[in-house]
Design a protein around this motif. Structure first.
Motif, PDB file in Angstrom:
ATOM      1  N   GLU A  57       0.842  -1.196   0.000  1.00 29.64           N
ATOM      2  CA  GLU A  57       0.000   0.000   0.000  1.00 29.64           C
ATOM      3  C   GLU A  57       0.878   1.246   0.000  1.00 29.64           C
ATOM      4  N   GLY A  58       1.353   1.603  -1.158  1.00 29.20           N
ATOM      5  CA  GLY A  58       2.162   2.802  -1.266  1.00 29.20           C
ATOM      6  C   GLY A  58       3.608   2.569  -0.883  1.00 29.20           C
ATOM      7  N   THR A  89      13.441  -8.618   2.023  1.00 34.24           N
ATOM      8  CA  THR A  89      13.550  -7.708   0.887  1.00 34.24           C
ATOM      9  C   THR A  89      12.307  -7.784   0.000  1.00 34.24           C
ATOM     10  N   ALA A  90      11.470  -8.801   0.234  1.00 31.67           N
ATOM     11  CA  ALA A  90      10.210  -8.896  -0.501  1.00 31.67           C
ATOM     12  C   ALA A  90       9.255  -7.804  -0.002  1.00 31.67           C
ATOM     13  N   LYS A  91       8.553  -7.152  -0.892  1.00 35.53           N
ATOM     14  CA  LYS A  91       7.715  -6.016  -0.524  1.00 35.53           C
ATOM     15  C   LYS A  91       6.404  -6.419   0.152  1.00 35.53           C
ATOM     16  N   ASP A  92       6.050  -7.696   0.075  1.00 32.74           N
ATOM     17  CA  ASP A  92       4.783  -8.129   0.673  1.00 32.74           C
ATOM     18  C   ASP A  92       4.980  -8.880   1.980  1.00 32.74           C
ATOM     19  N   PRO A 125       4.719  -2.968   7.450  1.00 33.78           N
ATOM     20  CA  PRO A 125       5.635  -1.847   7.155  1.00 33.78           C
ATOM     21  C   PRO A 125       4.955  -0.654   6.497  1.00 33.78           C
ATOM     22  N   TYR A 126       3.721  -0.823   5.995  1.00 31.25           N
ATOM     23  CA  TYR A 126       3.033   0.266   5.317  1.00 31.25           C
ATOM     24  C   TYR A 126       2.158   1.087   6.267  1.00 31.25           C
ATOM     25  N   SER A 127       1.646   0.435   7.306  1.00 31.58           N
ATOM     26  CA  SER A 127       0.790   1.151   8.258  1.00 31.58           C
ATOM     27  C   SER A 127       1.422   1.307   9.635  1.00 31.58           C
ATOM     28  N   GLY A 128       2.421   0.480   9.933  1.00 30.12           N
ATOM     29  CA  GLY A 128       3.058   0.517  11.247  1.00 30.12           C
ATOM     30  C   GLY A 128       2.270  -0.204  12.314  1.00 30.12           C
ATOM     31  N   LYS A 129       1.166  -0.845  11.943  1.00 28.80           N
ATOM     32  CA  LYS A 129       0.331  -1.543  12.917  1.00 28.80           C
ATOM     33  C   LYS A 129       0.866  -2.949  13.198  1.00 28.80           C
ATOM     34  N   ILE A 130       0.617  -3.421  14.419  1.00 28.55           N
ATOM     35  CA  ILE A 130       1.026  -4.779  14.796  1.00 28.55           C
ATOM     36  C   ILE A 130       0.017  -5.776  14.246  1.00 28.55           C
ATOM     37  N   ILE A 131       0.484  -6.652  13.381  1.00 26.39           N
ATOM     38  CA  ILE A 131      -0.389  -7.683  12.819  1.00 26.39           C
ATOM     39  C   ILE A 131      -0.659  -8.765  13.857  1.00 26.39           C
ATOM     40  N   LYS A 132       0.411  -9.159  14.542  1.00 26.66           N
ATOM     41  CA  LYS A 132       0.265 -10.183  15.574  1.00 26.66           C
ATOM     42  C   LYS A 132       1.403 -10.073  16.576  1.00 26.66           C
TER      43      LYS A 132
END
Length: 412
Positions: A57-58, A89-92, A125-132
């Motif tokens: 996302e951006g 290094t993968a963007k996803d 890395p796009y929102s800075g939110k903790i996924i887990k």
């Protein structure tokens, strides 16, 4: 001469039996966990998609911003502990922040007894939110590697057990090939291929699995076992290092990189470090960043080009406060001992042969795990057979009924 050889073979057979019974359970655990660990990264990417994968996302947030966000939400990142950052290094892919702390006081039996916490935070890395956020102490793959390394026991207990069990396994492989050795060409055919029919009983199949599988996997299993001994037994690793250094004991001079606490810059040092890694090592797979536990330590970074292939790693140290490059260690900078260690791990995991090598190591680990099982079943079957065997009776031939007993004549 033949009597001596038979007697020697009986001794080897007894040695093979009792050493196998003594180490069988440990070898089984090492074989199963080793096969899983071989494809750890591939398995994680499949089963941990919910926390590893993110949507692009951006533009990703600066690494320093993500770190400060996590630090503000979790007090463990302000404590004196070990902190790690794993960046793909993968963007996803998400960014993994880890905080680890242990205590040395008190008596410990299990590995987890001296762990205060082992926390993982997966961050978008796009929102800075903790996924887990999770405790890795009993996470599946951490338990697998801990079982493989020390049976999940305290290192002072489990590591020697694993090391000596591996040494016993080496002896079992050698004695096993002696017992397998065929007497003639006919026996050679029987000992090298499965000749099962619909009437072949399970006991015979089990014997062939132990005998034939053990023969074909012996050489490569021996290599994996010896490389495992390098990791588990210090006296063995020191001996190999001594040989690698040409019969000399060379004490490695560790460079103690330090950071200047008085130097501060406007940009976050992690952003400078991350930019350097992207600029000079963009074709790597992972960046593993270790933050120092004290204010004077340096930031240690390992650039991973191929997972579990230490030969291609690049080790870099940076200043904690400025992100300034302090030192680089590449393959050409390593001495013979360091290169042996790097090759040792690559050989042990099969990574030295790429995907093919890892696949071979996977099946060899499973074969190694099967040998104590099939060997135990052979021993148990023979034991039951001996117990069930009736006592031998001496047959007497009855006298025919029509034959009258001879009465000895008496003389006056």
């Amino acid at each position: 001469m033949q009597i001596t050889l038979n007697f020697l073979k009986k001794i080897i057979e007894k040695l093979h039996l009792w050493l196998g019974l003594a180490s069988g359970l440990v070898v089984f655990v090492l074989g199963i966990t080793g096969s899983i660990y071989t494809f750890e990264e591939e398995l994680k990417s499949h089963f941990y998609k919910d926390k590893l994968k993110v949507e692009e996302e951006g533009i990703p947030l600066p690494l320093g911003t993500c770190y400060e966000t996590i630090k503000g939400l979790n007090s463990v990142f302000d404590e004196m502990n070990e902190k790690f950052i794993k960046i793909s290094t993968a963007k996803d892919y998400s960014i993994l922040f880890t905080a680890y702390k242990e205590h040395e006081t008190g008596s410990h039996f299990w590995l987890s007894d001296h762990i205060d916490y082992y926390l993982d935070f997966y961050v978008d890395p796009y929102s800075g939110k903790i996924i887990k956020a999770e405790d890795r102490t009993f996470e599946f793959f951490h338990v697998v590697i801990a079982l493989h390394y020390c049976l999940f026991l305290d290192l002072s207990i489990g590591k020697p057990i694993v090391g000596w069990a591996t040494l016993i396994f080496v002896i079992l492989l050698i004695t096993g090939i002696v017992l397998w050795w065929p007497k003639n060409k006919k026996a050679l055919k029987v000992n090298t291929w499965f000749r099962w029919k619909s009437t072949t009983k399970w006991k015979r199949k089990n014997y062939d699995l132990h005998n034939i599988v053990g023969f074909y996997s012996m050489f490569f299993a021996l290599i994996i076992a010896l490389t495992g001994m390098m990791i588990a037994l210090s006296w063995f690793s020191k001996s190999v290092s001594w040989l690698a250094n040409g019969g000399e004991t060379i004490e490695k001079e560790w460079v103690n990189y330090t950071s200047n606490n008085g130097d501060h810059i406007a940009a976050h040092p992690l952003d400078i470090i991350h930019k350097y890694l992207i600029d000079y090592h963009s074709d790597a797979k992972w960046y593993l960043i270790t933050l120092p536990q004290d204010s004077s330590g340096s930031v240690y970074t390992r650039v991973v080009y191929e997972y579990n292939e230490r030969r291609k790693d690049v080790n870099i140290n940076f200043d904690l406060y400025t992100g300034e490059l302090l030192g680089i260690e590449e393959w050409k900078d390593k001495n013979n001992e360091d290169k042996v260690w790097a090759y040792n791990l690559d050989i042990h995991t099969g990574a030295i042969g790429g995907l093919v090598g890892k696949t071979i190591a996977f099946f060899l680990s499973l074969f190694s795990a099967s040998l104590p099982v099939t060997g135990f079943y052979i021993w148990w079957g023979r034991r039951k057979k001996k117990k069930a065997k009736p006592p031998r009776k001496i047959a007497t031939r009855p006298k025919p009924a029509h034959v009258r007993p001879r009465i000895p004549s008496s003389s006056n």
